[in-house]
Design an enzyme around this catalytic site. Structure first.
Site, PDB file in Angstrom:
ATOM      1  CB  THR A  53       3.282   7.993  -1.217  1.00  0.00           C
ATOM      2  OG1 THR A  53       3.851   7.620   0.038  1.00  0.00           O
ATOM      3  CG2 THR A  53       3.987   9.219  -1.771  1.00  0.00           C
ATOM      4  CG  ASN A  61       8.814   2.578   1.509  1.00  0.00           C
ATOM      5  OD1 ASN A  61       9.490   3.128   2.377  1.00  0.00           O
ATOM      6  ND2 ASN A  61       7.513   2.768   1.400  1.00  0.00           N
ATOM      7  NE  ARG A  87      -2.843  -0.353   3.382  1.00  0.00           N
ATOM      8  CZ  ARG A  87      -3.682   0.102   4.291  1.00  0.00           C
ATOM      9  NH1 ARG A  87      -4.923   0.334   3.989  1.00  0.00           N
ATOM     10  NH2 ARG A  87      -3.271   0.326   5.522  1.00  0.00           N
ATOM     11  CG  ASP A  88       3.641   4.444   1.448  1.00  0.00           C
ATOM     12  OD1 ASP A  88       3.337   5.169   0.474  1.00  0.00           O
ATOM     13  OD2 ASP A  88       4.306   4.869   2.412  1.00  0.00           O
ATOM     14  CG  LEU A  89       6.170  -0.754  -4.105  1.00  0.00           C
ATOM     15  CD1 LEU A  89       6.945  -1.472  -3.016  1.00  0.00           C
ATOM     16  CD2 LEU A  89       5.645  -1.767  -5.111  1.00  0.00           C
TER      17      LEU A  89
END
Length: 175
Positions: A75, A32, A26-28
């Site tokens: 993001t 990261n 969900r926040d790739l």
């Protein structure tokens, strides 16, 4: 572009492991992804920060991206359309985010850029990314690779590669 694909295929392997156990990142985003020199490979990938990962419950086929009432996590520059709208998400949302990262790495520009996060989210929902040669006139990325990246950025999850493993295979075939 070959090094970018090498890195992306490794990200796909990590995502495949996560998705197999029911985790959607969900926040790739690039921040990261860590590259380390391992066994002669200067670009060995570690996918980091599963802090807002969602555990998908196979007993509940429809699970939204909302963490609390009305609160969307992630993001904006890398959010899938369904994630931006707070709709049901699954592994294909991570495939979309990886497609955004690939587009940016291969063209030097994100597919959608605007002065506010809300406008970027709307672009993810409504706009089509520019062809590589428009975004980056000197692009040397093969057309087959561009096609795979643009499929990752499809608005409808059913049009994208359905799994990270499938994406890795399509990228290898496109080389």
């Amino acid at each position: 572009w070959r090094e970018t694909l090498h890195i992306t295929v490794q990200i796909c392997h990590s995502l495949t492991e996560a998705h197999t156990i029911g985790l959607v990142h969900r926040d790739l985003k690039p921040e990261n992804i860590m590259l380390l020199p391992v066994a002669g490979d200067p670009s060995f990938v570690k996918v980091l920060d599963f802090g807002i990962a969602k555990v998908l419950d196979p007993a509940k086929p429809h699970q939204s991206n909302l963490t609390e009432a009305g609160m969307i996590m992630g993001t904006p520059a890398y959010m899938s359309p369904e994630q931006a709208k707070g709709e049901d998400i699954d592994a294909r949302s991570d495939v979309y985010a990886l497609g955004v990262m690939l587009y940016e790495a291969l063209t030097g520009k994100p597919p959608f850029n605007d002065e506010t996060a809300m406008k970027v989210l709307v672009a993810h929902i409504k706009d089509q990314p520019k062809p590589f040669l428009v975004a980056s006139p000197k692009s040397e990325v093969p057309a087959e690779t561009e096609e795979v990246v643009l499929r990752c950025l499809a608005k409808e999850p059913a049009v994208r590669p359905q799994t990270a493993k499938e994406l890795a295979e399509q990228l290898r075939d496109a080389e």
